[in-house]
Design a protein around this motif. Structure first.
Motif, PDB file in Angstrom:
ATOM      1  N   ASN B  90       0.820  -1.219   0.000  1.00 43.48           N
ATOM      2  CA  ASN B  90       0.000   0.000   0.000  1.00 43.48           C
ATOM      3  C   ASN B  90       0.851   1.265   0.000  1.00 43.48           C
ATOM      4  O   ASN B  90       0.365   2.338  -0.324  1.00 43.48           O
ATOM      5  N   LEU B  91       2.109   1.144   0.429  1.00 42.14           N
ATOM      6  CA  LEU B  91       2.909   2.347   0.687  1.00 42.14           C
ATOM      7  C   LEU B  91       4.015   2.574  -0.326  1.00 42.14           C
ATOM      8  O   LEU B  91       4.456   3.704  -0.507  1.00 42.14           O
ATOM      9  N   ALA B  92       4.488   1.502  -0.952  1.00 42.49           N
ATOM     10  CA  ALA B  92       5.634   1.681  -1.846  1.00 42.49           C
ATOM     11  C   ALA B  92       5.553   0.714  -3.010  1.00 42.49           C
ATOM     12  O   ALA B  92       4.805  -0.273  -2.976  1.00 42.49           O
ATOM     13  N   LEU B  93       6.321   0.998  -4.064  1.00 45.25           N
ATOM     14  CA  LEU B  93       6.335   0.160  -5.250  1.00 45.25           C
ATOM     15  C   LEU B  93       7.321  -0.983  -5.048  1.00 45.25           C
ATOM     16  O   LEU B  93       8.434  -0.776  -4.548  1.00 45.25           O
ATOM     17  N   GLN B  94       6.891  -2.211  -5.449  1.00 44.62           N
ATOM     18  CA  GLN B  94       7.807  -3.348  -5.362  1.00 44.62           C
ATOM     19  C   GLN B  94       9.108  -3.066  -6.099  1.00 44.62           C
ATOM     20  O   GLN B  94       9.099  -2.490  -7.185  1.00 44.62           O
ATOM     21  N   GLY B  95      10.211  -3.513  -5.500  1.00 41.27           N
ATOM     22  CA  GLY B  95      11.501  -3.368  -6.166  1.00 41.27           C
ATOM     23  C   GLY B  95      12.212  -2.063  -5.845  1.00 41.27           C
ATOM     24  O   GLY B  95      13.375  -1.888  -6.188  1.00 41.27           O
ATOM     25  N   THR B  96      11.519  -1.138  -5.171  1.00 40.99           N
ATOM     26  CA  THR B  96      12.173   0.119  -4.811  1.00 40.99           C
ATOM     27  C   THR B  96      12.851  -0.019  -3.440  1.00 40.99           C
ATOM     28  O   THR B  96      12.546  -0.931  -2.671  1.00 40.99           O
ATOM     29  N   ALA B  97      13.748   0.931  -3.170  1.00 46.11           N
ATOM     30  CA  ALA B  97      14.406   0.937  -1.860  1.00 46.11           C
ATOM     31  C   ALA B  97      13.395   1.235  -0.758  1.00 46.11           C
ATOM     32  O   ALA B  97      13.510   0.737   0.361  1.00 46.11           O
ATOM     33  N   GLU B  98      12.354   2.035  -1.077  1.00 50.33           N
ATOM     34  CA  GLU B  98      11.322   2.364  -0.080  1.00 50.33           C
ATOM     35  C   GLU B  98      10.588   1.101   0.352  1.00 50.33           C
ATOM     36  O   GLU B  98      10.212   0.963   1.510  1.00 50.33           O
ATOM     37  N   TYR B  99      10.341   0.211  -0.613  1.00 53.88           N
ATOM     38  CA  TYR B  99       9.619  -1.023  -0.310  1.00 53.88           C
ATOM     39  C   TYR B  99      10.397  -1.852   0.706  1.00 53.88           C
ATOM     40  O   TYR B  99       9.861  -2.297   1.724  1.00 53.88           O
ATOM     41  N   LEU B 100      11.700  -2.011   0.424  1.00 56.54           N
ATOM     42  CA  LEU B 100      12.539  -2.781   1.339  1.00 56.54           C
ATOM     43  C   LEU B 100      12.612  -2.103   2.707  1.00 56.54           C
ATOM     44  O   LEU B 100      12.501  -2.762   3.758  1.00 56.54           O
ATOM     45  N   ALA B 101      12.760  -0.782   2.696  1.00 56.21           N
ATOM     46  CA  ALA B 101      12.846  -0.051   3.966  1.00 56.21           C
ATOM     47  C   ALA B 101      11.563  -0.214   4.769  1.00 56.21           C
ATOM     48  O   ALA B 101      11.583  -0.382   5.997  1.00 56.21           O
ATOM     49  N   ALA B 102      10.413  -0.193   4.071  1.00 58.22           N
ATOM     50  CA  ALA B 102       9.134  -0.334   4.769  1.00 58.22           C
ATOM     51  C   ALA B 102       9.008  -1.734   5.366  1.00 58.22           C
ATOM     52  O   ALA B 102       8.512  -1.896   6.496  1.00 58.22           O
ATOM     53  N   ALA B 103       9.447  -2.753   4.627  1.00 58.60           N
ATOM     54  CA  ALA B 103       9.370  -4.125   5.146  1.00 58.60           C
ATOM     55  C   ALA B 103      10.241  -4.275   6.392  1.00 58.60           C
ATOM     56  O   ALA B 103       9.854  -4.917   7.378  1.00 58.60           O
ATOM     57  N   THR B 104      11.436  -3.669   6.345  1.00 63.08           N
ATOM     58  CA  THR B 104      12.333  -3.734   7.497  1.00 63.08           C
ATOM     59  C   THR B 104      11.732  -2.990   8.686  1.00 63.08           C
ATOM     60  O   THR B 104      11.757  -3.471   9.823  1.00 63.08           O
ATOM     61  N   ALA B 105      11.152  -1.811   8.410  1.00 62.74           N
ATOM     62  CA  ALA B 105      10.509  -1.038   9.485  1.00 62.74           C
ATOM     63  C   ALA B 105       9.354  -1.835  10.091  1.00 62.74           C
ATOM     64  O   ALA B 105       9.119  -1.808  11.306  1.00 62.74           O
ATOM     65  N   LEU B 106       8.635  -2.570   9.228  1.00 65.42           N
ATOM     66  CA  LEU B 106       7.513  -3.380   9.709  1.00 65.42           C
ATOM     67  C   LEU B 106       8.009  -4.451  10.690  1.00 65.42           C
ATOM     68  O   LEU B 106       7.399  -4.690  11.738  1.00 65.42           O
ATOM     69  N   ALA B 107       9.133  -5.083  10.360  1.00 61.48           N
ATOM     70  CA  ALA B 107       9.711  -6.084  11.262  1.00 61.48           C
ATOM     71  C   ALA B 107      10.122  -5.431  12.578  1.00 61.48           C
ATOM     72  O   ALA B 107       9.894  -5.984  13.663  1.00 61.48           O
ATOM     73  N   PHE B 108      10.689  -4.235  12.474  1.00 60.53           N
ATOM     74  CA  PHE B 108      11.146  -3.536  13.673  1.00 60.53           C
ATOM     75  C   PHE B 108       9.964  -3.178  14.584  1.00 60.53           C
ATOM     76  O   PHE B 108       9.988  -3.453  15.794  1.00 60.53           O
ATOM     77  N   LEU B 109       8.919  -2.593  13.965  1.00 56.31           N
ATOM     78  CA  LEU B 109       7.726  -2.220  14.741  1.00 56.31           C
ATOM     79  C   LEU B 109       7.083  -3.446  15.353  1.00 56.31           C
ATOM     80  O   LEU B 109       6.687  -3.455  16.530  1.00 56.31           O
ATOM     81  N   SER B 110       6.953  -4.484  14.551  1.00 56.46           N
ATOM     82  CA  SER B 110       6.323  -5.709  15.011  1.00 56.46           C
ATOM     83  C   SER B 110       7.122  -6.290  16.179  1.00 56.46           C
ATOM     84  O   SER B 110       6.550  -6.745  17.179  1.00 56.46           O
ATOM     85  N   GLY B 111       8.461  -6.249  16.066  1.00 54.93           N
ATOM     86  CA  GLY B 111       9.301  -6.714  17.164  1.00 54.93           C
ATOM     87  C   GLY B 111       9.074  -5.898  18.422  1.00 54.93           C
ATOM     88  O   GLY B 111       8.950  -6.443  19.527  1.00 54.93           O
ATOM     89  N   GLY B 112       9.011  -4.582  18.252  1.00 57.85           N
ATOM     90  CA  GLY B 112       8.774  -3.709  19.411  1.00 57.85           C
ATOM     91  C   GLY B 112       7.440  -4.003  20.069  1.00 57.85           C
ATOM     92  O   GLY B 112       7.336  -4.104  21.301  1.00 57.85           O
ATOM     93  N   ILE B 113       6.415  -4.180  19.247  1.00 60.90           N
ATOM     94  CA  ILE B 113       5.080  -4.461  19.786  1.00 60.90           C
ATOM     95  C   ILE B 113       5.089  -5.783  20.551  1.00 60.90           C
ATOM     96  O   ILE B 113       4.539  -5.891  21.652  1.00 60.90           O
ATOM     97  N   LEU B 114       5.719  -6.797  19.974  1.00 64.04           N
ATOM     98  CA  LEU B 114       5.751  -8.112  20.629  1.00 64.04           C
ATOM     99  C   LEU B 114       6.481  -8.037  21.969  1.00 64.04           C
ATOM    100  O   LEU B 114       6.018  -8.592  22.974  1.00 64.04           O
ATOM    101  N   ILE B 115       7.634  -7.347  21.991  1.00 60.07           N
ATOM    102  CA  ILE B 115       8.384  -7.251  23.251  1.00 60.07           C
ATOM    103  C   ILE B 115       7.571  -6.482  24.288  1.00 60.07           C
ATOM    104  O   ILE B 115       7.475  -6.888  25.453  1.00 60.07           O
ATOM    105  N   LEU B 116       6.942  -5.402  23.851  1.00 60.77           N
ATOM    106  CA  LEU B 116       6.105  -4.619  24.774  1.00 60.77           C
ATOM    107  C   LEU B 116       4.973  -5.480  25.337  1.00 60.77           C
ATOM    108  O   LEU B 116       4.708  -5.485  26.547  1.00 60.77           O
TER     109      LEU B 116
END
Lengths: 581, 581
Positions: B90-116
């Motif tokens: 929904n946020l970025a085009l596949q294959g762009t650096a933004e897409y990869l950055a968003a996926a990584t941020a998603l893992a980070f946020l998800s990790g933070g939520i789980l630890i919390l």
């Protein structure tokens, strides 16, 4: 069938002269009370004063035909008027034709929703408004309403969407206070508080009977209206800056269907739903209380249709959302109303007032109307409920406090939605860790009690876990955890009995958990049994494969389980346990 | 305390050579299985293939330190990869650096939520995902995933946000099918299905033991990958239009904290929450199943921390959201893994593969990876669950069907949220009209049974209503209705007893209703009594004023109530009733 949807057919055929007299007296008293209230609540909703009168004519007739309460007095009420102001205020500017059209559309939508809920028998939806949420919402609404009326008392311009905005706006306008308005406003407020608290005892001391004294005290607002209107007219206070109701079109409203406007209706839909549910809950509580006093009954689903038709009637006659009001209904009841005809007679009274009195209310100060609103809504504010709820239950207190705070800070719609959401989540949370106990046999009896509290017989190879809650998705996994903990910490265990005397329901998630427990216990060499499963729960288990796969048995009574498994394991060294687990 | 938050300390101190051997064997097998899966799931998430490898190194080490399951295999899984694709798409085009950055941020946020959630001990939140919703969601996800991979099998470009869009896009591209791709794709799919269904029995017939046969069968994808890669390289199929994984950077990922981007994080927050909860539920179910088989325990709240740290580790090493996977965990368990060290050894295996194998996978056809995904996810699709749930409960079926339909039509996030909302509402609805019964005494005993089902003794002036559900806001008003109906239809009634053996909870709304019942019954000349109130419920009633105001008494047992009220009313003509009410 026809009588169910047209309750008027039930009471009309036994209507006689005595009933007529009672209803007429009650209607007269309610009319006197309703005139200032209807004007004031229209003002609160941000509408011209006459709209309040329009909303007090046809809706009453419609309710008399379709409603099931004998004594409910329908019309504009404070909380619904505030919700109308909040909903419509987002979409249009006060005083414009769009504002009035939106308010009318809101009544129409709300009426449609109520009738639909009635036909679908969805009165049960009102249950999702828990008592702490309703109580907190009404308290917070009362505070906001009172604050929003202060500008009329002070004679300044100030408005806002929440309590803080309103108070800040008032604060910035304090230098603009209009003295004559302030005198009228404060005087009327003080007079009305005095009437409410002191007049009835005073009249009773003169020998008047309590009911009459009460009714006269309720007419206080009419006195205040008459006196301040006369004063404004006589001393020409309007030129001194006292704002008055002003020109009110005389004559009855024309009938007209609200124009269909897809965009507007969509924007109003959530508000209409909230107004419908809140109005229904308020109305049905009053109606039930009054009906029970005479051992009468109301039909909640038909009440939805009654209130829905009242709102449709309001919409087609230029009014705004209405519902059954608390104070007027009580007065109607006390004044002796016996059938909904009293409501129809009240409508006639308001119609006559609309034809005759409108020129007279030109000089009615808005400050007086604000005073009647303030005095009426402050009686709804019940901060003591916070303390009582705190004492009873922390969860309910949290839901109530959240509703109050969010209603004050974020507005009525968000407040009530957050309250409903929170009370649902808290309920799920509360049942997600159900009470459970390892039980043993009270020696020499067929009774089984908590091993932590009683000296009971247990056996190393058999363990019985009693669970005191229905099993459903919110606690299914907790049950699994509890069982696996027990099995992991009791290496000698061979039989686990789940005792279910308080399990009223097992849903698909809990079934899945029971199946998982059954398989995993089987893998660890433990047989899984159930005891004291209720009839309806057993019926639902029979519709699954669980009973075929169960490694153990289902015992009718826990005692049977104890005897059978005792024989099976040869468990004869039954140790007396105290807090052994 | 330290051991609770660092479970590694528990098993490391008893780690010996035997455990090491077992763990090494299991790690080798899981590594072989994980290489193609990690590449495939990265593709499914819309990411470059190497990201799948990165997400299979550090996260496994982190889980080995913080996780409590001995055998859970953490890494990329199908459903979470699909959810990642939906959220980031929904946020970025596949294959762009933004897409990869968003996926990584998603893992980070998800990790933070789980630890919390773990630190706040909110593992219980996962309970709100009822089993029908999870099951329906996984089935629908499996269907969408399989459909989304068809384009790789056909060698066309086609994508969409829901099933219909995907199928329409595929349909419009059918004339563009690439034949070599189709042959590889269909061939690999057929081979993998054959391996899954037939290879194990075949190997066992040759005398191989079942566990080894199973493990070899699970290595099927590696064979398919090797064969199709060789074929593509040997026959230069790339020039014939077969799409391959292509250039993959060799070497291990650099470590780097994701850049803080308030707007991006806010947009990803809801997705991260959903991914966290869904991933946790999936993971914890597998972990519990496997632990129970060895009578071990997992700690759900620490599991949150374990999975959370795995996701943080994934984020800082350029990966995407991970969780515990079903099939790899089972293989890990069957292969004999004894401690989380097996996971750490798997990480070493993948790291070596990343260093050594990346040049070799240049010619790996995407069609082969799509085939491994399709075969894996179709095993998750369980449409038979619809039938089983329908048989067991209509409410649960409705929640499951709604989840499936909405997930297919509106996408994964809306599907799961609607499912959760609906299952909560249906639960409230189901408990809003609780089972209740008028009971009478079974002659000559102290037992009381439903008058509609048994020949029991009753008395005109005394009525006992047994209510089989906790009393809370959803059914409080129903109770009032039921009681008022009884009182209105029984003019001789003088005592009403509410029998509460199955009432586990009374909330503030129900308390309000009991108070209203008490007052209204008093007004109609009926005394209100309670019997068989449970200890905890009695405790909470004592914190209110209800007991002071109660017109009647609270009886320990229903028999006491019967005896005392019988004496009081002189009720001696106890009629035998059958279906009298």
């Amino acid at each position: 069938m026809l009588e169910r949807y047209l309750p008027i057919l039930q009471w009309l055929k036994v209507y006689d002269r005595n009933t007529l007299t009672s209803d007429l007296v009650a209607a007269m008293i309610v009319t006197i009370m309703l005139i200032p209230q209807s004007l004031a609540y229209a003002l609160l909703a941000g509408l011209p004063a006459e709209v309040g009168l329009y909303a007090s004519i046809l809706p009453l007739v419609a309710y008399a035909i379709f409603g099931t309460s004998r004594t409910l007095a329908v019309g504009p009420v404070a909380v619904v008027s505030l919700m109308t102001a909040a909903a419509v205020g987002n979409l249009a500017l006060q005083g414009t034709a769009e504002y009035l059209a939106a308010a009318t559309a809101l009544a129409f939508l709300s009426g449609g929703i109520l009738i639909l809920m009635g036909l679908l028998r969805l009165g049960i939806l009102a249950n999702f408004l828990s008592h702490p949420v309703i109580s907190g919402f009404i308290t917070a609404s009362g505070i906001i309403i009172a604050a929003s009326q202060l500008k009329h008392i002070l004679g300044v311009d100030a408005s806002g969407h929440n309590l803080l905005e309103i108070l800040l706006a008032l604060g910035s306008q304090l230098h603009q206070i209009n003295l004559p308005t302030l005198i009228i406003g404060v005087g009327a407020t003080a007079f009305l508080f005095w009437v409410r608290k002191q007049l009835k005892p005073l009249l009773m001391r003169t020998g008047m009977n309590a009911r009459l004294a009460d009714i006269i005290a309720k007419a206080g607002p009419v006195l205040a209206v008459a006196a301040t209107t006369l004063a404004t007219w006589g001393w020409d206070l309007q030129t001194a800056g006292v704002r008055v109701v002003g020109e009110v079109p005389s004559g009855l409203p024309g009938l007209q269907l609200p124009a269909f406007d897809a965009e507007l209706w969509q924007q109003l839909l959530v508000s209409a739903l909230l107004i419908s549910v809140v109005g229904f809950v308020e109305s049905v509580s009053v109606a039930q209380t009054l009906a029970a006093k005479r051992r009468q009954r109301i039909a909640p689903d038909q009440e939805l249709i009654g209130l829905g038709s009242a709102n449709i009637a309001s919409a087609v006659s230029g009014g705004f959302p209405v519902t059954g009001g608390f104070s007027r209904s009580v007065v109607n009841f006390d004044a002796g109303a016996e059938t909904p005809a009293a409501g129809a007679f009240t409508a006639v009274g308001i119609a006559i007032a609309t034809l005759v009195l409108t020129p007279l209310i030109f000089f009615l100060p808005k400050a007086t109307l604000a005073a009647t609103i303030i005095v009426a809504v402050l009686s709804l504010v019940d901060l003591g409920a916070l303390k009582r709820t705190w004492d009873f239950s922390r969860c309910d207190f949290a839901a109530m406090l959240a509703t109050i705070v969010l209603t004050l800070v974020e507005g009525v719609e968000l407040g009530i939605m957050a309250g409903v959401g929170l009370s649902i989540l808290l309920h799920l949370y509360r049942t997600s860790k159900p009470h459970s106990a390892i039980v043993g046999r009270v020696p020499g009896t067929q009774h089984f009690r908590n091993v932590d509290r009683f000296k009971v017989e247990t056996c190393k190879q058999i363990m019985t876990l009693r669970i005191d809650e229905s099993l459903y998705f919110a606690n299914a996994r907790y049950l699994e955890d509890r069982v696996y903990d027990l099995v992991a910490s009791h290496p000698d265990l061979r039989h686990l009995v789940l005792m279910c005397p308080a399990v009223n329901l097992i849903d698909a998630s809990a079934l899945e958990s029971l199946e998982a427990i059954n398989h995993r216990l089987h893998d660890s060499g433990v047989q899984f049994h159930l005891s004291e499963v209720k009839g309806p729960v057993m019926d639902s288990l029979k519709r699954s494969h669980f009973l075929d796969e169960l490694s153990g048995q289902v015992f009718m009574s826990q005692y049977e389980a104890w005897e059978a498994l005792g024989r099976l394991t040869g468990c004869n060294h039954r140790e007396h346990a105290k807090a052994s687990v």
